[in-house]
Design an enzyme around this catalytic site. Sequence first.
Site, PDB file in Angstrom:
ATOM      1  N   LYS A 152     -19.717  41.466   3.074  1.00 53.58           N
ATOM      2  CA  LYS A 152     -20.931  42.191   3.411  1.00 53.58           C
ATOM      3  C   LYS A 152     -20.711  43.099   4.621  1.00 53.58           C
ATOM      4  O   LYS A 152     -19.991  42.740   5.561  1.00 53.58           O
ATOM      5  CB  LYS A 152     -22.036  41.179   3.693  1.00 53.58           C
ATOM      6  CG  LYS A 152     -23.433  41.728   3.836  1.00 53.58           C
ATOM      7  CD  LYS A 152     -24.406  40.550   3.964  1.00 53.58           C
ATOM      8  CE  LYS A 152     -25.841  40.999   4.094  1.00 53.58           C
ATOM      9  NZ  LYS A 152     -26.751  39.825   4.150  1.00 53.58           N
ATOM     10  N   SER A 205     -30.320  40.225   1.199  1.00 54.41           N
ATOM     11  CA  SER A 205     -29.616  41.400   1.660  1.00 54.41           C
ATOM     12  C   SER A 205     -28.160  41.472   1.225  1.00 54.41           C
ATOM     13  O   SER A 205     -27.486  42.488   1.458  1.00 54.41           O
ATOM     14  CB  SER A 205     -29.707  41.480   3.184  1.00 54.41           C
ATOM     15  OG  SER A 205     -29.167  40.326   3.796  1.00 54.41           O
ATOM     16  N   SER A 248     -30.877  35.464   1.283  1.00 55.84           N
ATOM     17  CA  SER A 248     -30.057  36.670   1.137  1.00 55.84           C
ATOM     18  C   SER A 248     -28.748  36.495   0.386  1.00 55.84           C
ATOM     19  O   SER A 248     -28.123  37.484   0.026  1.00 55.84           O
ATOM     20  CB  SER A 248     -29.762  37.279   2.514  1.00 55.84           C
ATOM     21  OG  SER A 248     -30.944  37.792   3.076  1.00 55.84           O
TER      22      SER A 248
END
Length: 498
Positions: free
Chosen positions: A90, A166, A190
């Site tokens: 990420k 996310s 997330s």
Amino acid sequence: MTADPGAERKEAPWWARTAREQAAAVRDGRVTAAEVVESHLERIAEVNPVVNAVTQLLADQARDAAAGLDRRRERGEDLPPLAGVCFTVKESIAVRGVPTTHGATRFKDAVAAADAPPVARLRAAGAIPVGHSNMPTLTLAGMHSRSQLFGDTVNPWDPGRTPGGSSGGDGAAVACGMAGLGLGNDAGGSVRIPAAFCGTAALKPTYGRFPADHRIGPEDPPLGAQLCVVDGPLARTVADLWPAFEALAGADPADPRAVPVPPRGAPVARPVRVAVVADPGGSGVHPTVRRAMERAADALADAGYAVEEVADVPRLGEALEVYDSLLMTEFSLTWPAVRTLLGTEGRRFIEMRLPTRTVDLPGYIQLTGVLLNLRRSWAEFLDRYPLVLGPVFTEPPVEPGVESRDEAGNVRVRSAMRLCSATSLVGVPAVAVPTGLADGLPTGVQLIGRAYREDLCLDAAAAVEERLGVLTPVTPVLPVTPTAPATPTAPGGTPGRT
């Protein structure tokens, strides 16, 4: 659209095989790490222009790492458990020598001097970072993975639905076979929401289980962010989460919160009791989500678990109030600067919550005591029920950006992810696992467990997976109106879509 679960896997390309299969073949010399990496790079070149999940491509670094593993094997060395497995990282997690952009223009040249602890641990286990992955700007711009620098990530099952966030870039990348593992983080769903929306599995660990570093600059985050945000892996199978879990777990001087708890805990009484919470808080659940819960409950019962429907989890409404107030109060201290970084559209998701959830200093201090009391209530509940089966999101995957569109959309999304938010607040582990398809979209549930009993969650999720099947890898559906193709860049280059 999906790989045929009954097909001969020995004929499948390396990117389509499980992380365990890839690593075993590299260790045994049936394939080189270089071949596994090239297979994934070819897959990225094929499908990333459609889904835009991989942002900064680390092709040269991945080839160098693979060559190093292959040389070690030629010297007769035993290779580590994840040898040759490609993983995405990420954009908020540091990879040495690569900008940690957080998806924001302000940080596009912020090159990391060292790996974040989970990246270092996966490398030590033989895994190879193949690219950074997309996310909402600063993780704060909403649930949909849309960033200033890299644009929108597309759900490979339906471009009209969000891949979640996310860690949505990791969810889409793993679902499409661009990586065997994804490394994201979870402060309220997330990693679990992208897993549910993209048809993969994911592990949200207990607070303190994995070492991490979530600093932007030299300062550590405040209490709420310290407690809620945990890094966690995504994979196409629950079995693939196990070696990642074992590699990531354990104490580390880089993070004093990380504790030396063994991956497997003491045996619990059999049959293991599972509390089924089909509609947390009684706020409603979509029929397809309820059917997913029923399928998972039946699978667990078939596997010998003692499945019992209960009214609710402990003090859900109170937990959600503490979650919002704690985090929004902390955000308010830096909001003038952060809102500028996010831009007009990016700040809408948080801005709709700040005015009503911010408290003063006495109120904040009181929240810290309520938090401990909530954690005690959950510990007592989980003493009776070692596992809880619940929804990840109480609706099917929603359209991109609905949470930032207006107040109604914001409330709708936050309500749908309510069980994720509460479990993040109290710091307990959870595993998201697919349960099948409904109307062409993945469905999934989560198994929530006692603190530091990820093993119980993983075992139960494996039982569900064994009975209900694996959904991915998937070939992405093309948008009806194709957008400009996204080309991942070498670190520091110009993004393919802005």
